[in-house]
Design a protein around this motif. Sequence first.
Motif, PDB file in Angstrom:
ATOM      1  N   VAL A 125       0.920  -1.145   0.000  1.00 52.94           N
ATOM      2  CA  VAL A 125       0.000   0.000   0.000  1.00 52.94           C
ATOM      3  C   VAL A 125       0.951   1.183   0.000  1.00 52.94           C
ATOM      4  O   VAL A 125       1.754   1.333   0.933  1.00 52.94           O
ATOM      5  N   MET A 126       0.914   1.989  -1.065  1.00 53.51           N
ATOM      6  CA  MET A 126       1.872   3.099  -1.165  1.00 53.51           C
ATOM      7  C   MET A 126       1.104   4.404  -1.168  1.00 53.51           C
ATOM      8  O   MET A 126       0.138   4.540  -1.912  1.00 53.51           O
ATOM      9  N   ASP A 127       1.514   5.362  -0.327  1.00 51.12           N
ATOM     10  CA  ASP A 127       0.804   6.641  -0.354  1.00 51.12           C
ATOM     11  C   ASP A 127       1.723   7.784  -0.770  1.00 51.12           C
ATOM     12  O   ASP A 127       2.946   7.684  -0.654  1.00 51.12           O
ATOM     13  N   GLY A 128       1.099   8.820  -1.357  1.00 56.63           N
ATOM     14  CA  GLY A 128       1.886   9.961  -1.823  1.00 56.63           C
ATOM     15  C   GLY A 128       1.013  10.958  -2.557  1.00 56.63           C
ATOM     16  O   GLY A 128      -0.136  11.222  -2.160  1.00 56.63           O
ATOM     17  N   ARG A 129       1.574  11.517  -3.636  1.00 55.07           N
ATOM     18  CA  ARG A 129       0.825  12.505  -4.431  1.00 55.07           C
ATOM     19  C   ARG A 129       0.652  12.049  -5.879  1.00 55.07           C
ATOM     20  O   ARG A 129      -0.262  12.472  -6.560  1.00 55.07           O
ATOM     21  N   ASP A 130       1.593  11.180  -6.337  1.00 51.51           N
ATOM     22  CA  ASP A 130       1.638  10.815  -7.760  1.00 51.51           C
ATOM     23  C   ASP A 130       1.684   9.300  -7.942  1.00 51.51           C
ATOM     24  O   ASP A 130       2.177   8.811  -8.945  1.00 51.51           O
ATOM     25  N   ILE A 131       1.220   8.556  -6.946  1.00 49.60           N
ATOM     26  CA  ILE A 131       1.384   7.092  -7.024  1.00 49.60           C
ATOM     27  C   ILE A 131       0.471   6.525  -8.114  1.00 49.60           C
ATOM     28  O   ILE A 131       0.932   5.777  -8.986  1.00 49.60           O
ATOM     29  N   GLY A 132      -0.792   6.910  -8.085  1.00 51.78           N
ATOM     30  CA  GLY A 132      -1.726   6.394  -9.091  1.00 51.78           C
ATOM     31  C   GLY A 132      -1.491   6.974 -10.478  1.00 51.78           C
ATOM     32  O   GLY A 132      -1.722   6.313 -11.490  1.00 51.78           O
ATOM     33  N   THR A 133      -1.023   8.215 -10.543  1.00 48.07           N
ATOM     34  CA  THR A 133      -0.852   8.851 -11.855  1.00 48.07           C
ATOM     35  C   THR A 133       0.484   8.518 -12.495  1.00 48.07           C
ATOM     36  O   THR A 133       0.600   8.479 -13.713  1.00 48.07           O
ATOM     37  N   HIS A 134       1.522   8.260 -11.678  1.00 37.27           N
ATOM     38  CA  HIS A 134       2.852   8.154 -12.268  1.00 37.27           C
ATOM     39  C   HIS A 134       3.695   6.972 -11.769  1.00 37.27           C
ATOM     40  O   HIS A 134       4.280   6.247 -12.566  1.00 37.27           O
ATOM     41  N   VAL A 135       3.741   6.789 -10.441  1.00 32.67           N
ATOM     42  CA  VAL A 135       4.675   5.772  -9.911  1.00 32.67           C
ATOM     43  C   VAL A 135       4.184   4.362 -10.243  1.00 32.67           C
ATOM     44  O   VAL A 135       4.938   3.541 -10.768  1.00 32.67           O
ATOM     45  N   LEU A 136       2.909   4.092  -9.938  1.00 30.69           N
ATOM     46  CA  LEU A 136       2.350   2.750 -10.179  1.00 30.69           C
ATOM     47  C   LEU A 136       1.067   2.880 -11.015  1.00 30.69           C
ATOM     48  O   LEU A 136      -0.042   2.654 -10.505  1.00 30.69           O
TER      49      LEU A 136
END
Length: 222
Positions: A125-136
């Motif tokens: 479970v990864m949290d941040g600002r760009d996880i869904g749009t860019h990282v994963l």
Amino acid sequence: MKHFAIAIDGPAGAGKSTIAKMIAKKLNIIYVDTGAMYRAVALYCINHGINCRDKESVEKILDQIEIKIQYIDNVQRILLNNEDVTDKIRTQEISQGASDVATIQAVRIKMVELQRNLAKTVSVVMDGRDIGTHVLPDADLKIFLTASVEERANRRYKELIQNGIECNLSKIKEEIEARDKNDSCRECSPLKKAEDAVEVDTTGQTIQEVVNRIISLIPKQF
Ligand code: C5P
């Protein structure tokens, strides 16, 4: 077995880390706090007298920084050049510095590589600002967690007061608004909802209600 990934993005104070930690525990998978990585870069800059907004200077020292993530009893620890800095990166100065270094593309490239490598090896479970749009971008579930700025400021205020830290509610609200603006208006990977993310507004909801809702959204094959 294919690894499983849940991406949780959203503005500061929406409850991402609390919620993500509970979900990770429930599913027995790893929680990755990506904000801690940007915070560690900011800490290094501040300790070395480098202005976190000074792109050229930050780029110059980037290869002096080695960030590692460790798990002790499933709790993330962050190492900056082999020093555990987990407990040093939660100040207001570091929050602002992290938001500043996070606008620099070279910093993001380095952090994203680390984040993707982690998600390759285990379910997260990864949290941040760009996880869904860019990282994963292929995450199995994407959540965009929000809450009104008043609620976010109130939560932060209560947390600080509980920890015996004197603070001012309207100042906290201003700082959150400034960070929202910095994070949403930057050129590289700004904070925004991925097209295929589910928006969950936590205003007026208990933590348990939000966790249950997110768990109910996990695809059945997992
Ligand atoms: O989540 P947290 O508040 O610890 O993040 C600190 C700062 O790091 C954020 O304000 C944001 O600017 C930056 N950040 C980011 N991308 C991420 C995680 C954090 O830009 N994936």
